[in-house]
Write a protein that holds these residues in place. Structure first.
Motif: not given
Lengths: 170, 198
Positions: A61-67, A166-170
């Motif tokens: 996702q290129g990170g995490l959802t939520g706080d 590392m992020s795999e989202r373009w």
């Protein structure tokens, strides 16, 4: 006076040598230390798998959802905190961070895949994301051995778990 | 008069009991502490190599991609793999030497192999930091593809693929002389998703 019991409990000649007492105490404490350390390591393995799962999600996702507190239902962080609570950990004392290694960009609360928005770490940024979880330890057996041996803290008070991806989202 | 064994104060510790305890206790400590620690290190290192290969497989050559062909840039793949391994093992990114608190006891050996598939089906193989761990590259006899022989086992490649080799020495927790060496090969294949919705 005849002894009423089969063996002489009142016989004060019998006793344990002081060396036997000390050595047995040492042996027992070593066993308690081994058990305590084992009880510290076993939950850690399960926690490591949970953080690895978070890392795989962050990679896609290129990170995490939520706080950071996991207050929003259905998000990655909320599911992580719920999982910790189900294992008996106090969610209020858990600290979860996700940021890039160099620029220190926050990688939480990113735009989910399929949603509109560009709030995530892109593949082209070539940044390493670090997911870090600090979870308080619940094992108390090691406290006993620390008092007996008079040593400083043998294990940390918290599990410190870290994954770098590392992020795999373009 | 019978004396109960408990009242016997002549007891001493037998020498053979002392010798046995001297051998048994370290073995117990090793089995209970150092061995699980080594197993956890193994899991962490395997994870690091797999993540490195997976991320390196995204080092697309955009010019080739616009032509409809997947080709990876070997230098970028090596950079990405090194970056991730350095982050996971607590190494200095420039020198790849272990810093304080690192899993690694000494500088790990890392090698990256990129096999780009050409339009005619053959492969262009590039090895970055060749340390002799990818011993041989040969044609696969059972189909289209190549076989890369490594120190551990051969890897069959049929699409554009990146292989990351990591060899590192770790340290024990209680027993400082226990320094196991771990070797891993991570592989990741890059291909178009045939089910992707345009």
């Amino acid at each position: 006076m005849k002894h009423l019991l089969p063996f002489p409990l009142r016989n004060r000649k019998g006793g344990f040598a002081i060396e036997a007492i000390l050595s047995m105490a040492f042996v027992v404490m070593m066993l308690v230390m081994a058990i305590g350390y084992y009880s510290y390591m076993m939950p850690r393995e399960a926690l490591v798998r949970e953080v690895q799962l978070l890392a795989q999600k962050a990679k896609i996702q290129g990170g995490l959802t939520g706080d950071a507190t996991g207050s929003i239902l259905g998000t990655d962080t909320e599911m992580f905190f719920a999982s910790m609570e189900a294992r008996g950990f106090d969610r209020d004392n858990i600290v979860l961070t996700c940021e890039t290694r160099v620029a220190k960009r926050n990688c939480l609360d990113v735009t989910p895949i399929g949603s509109k928005g560009d709030r995530y770490i892109q593949r082209d940024d070539m940044e390493v994301m670090v997911i870090r979880a600090e979870i308080p330890v619940q094992s108390s057996l090691l406290g006993l051995t620390q008092v007996f041996f008079g040593t400083i803290q043998m294990v940390p008070e918290q599990y410190l778990l870290q994954e770098s991806i590392m992020s795999e989202r373009w | 008069m019978k004396r109960h064994p408990l009242s016997n104060q002549k007891g001493i510790t037998a020498i053979h009991a002392l010798v046995i305890m001297t051998c048994v206790f370290p073995m117990l400590i090793f089995a209970a502490i150092d061995l699980p620690y080594a197993m956890e290190n193994h899991r962490q290192l395997k994870n690091a190599v797999d993540n490195a290969a997976s991320s390196a497989a995204y080092s697309y050559d955009k010019a080739e991609l616009s032509q409809g062909r997947i080709a990876l840039i070997p230098s970028e793949a090596e950079l990405v793999a090194n970056k991730l391994i350095a982050a996971n093992l607590a190494l200095d990114e420039e020198t790849m030497e272990p810093v304080l608190g690192s899993l690694a006891e000494s500088k790990p050996r890392i090698s990256v192999l990129v096999a780009n598939q050409k339009p005619d089906g053959s492969f262009e193989v590039t090895i970055k930091n060749n340390i002799g761990v990818f011993t041989n590259v040969r044609k696969w006899d059972n189909g289209a593809g190549i076989v890369v022989d490594t120190e551990m086992q051969p890897v069959i490649i049929q699409e554009t693929t990146v292989l990351v080799y990591l060899e590192t020495e770790t340290h024990g927790l209680f027993m400082n002389f226990f320094n196991p060496v771990f070797k891993y090969v991570g592989a990741a294949q890059a291909q178009f998703n045939p089910n992707a919705i345009p």
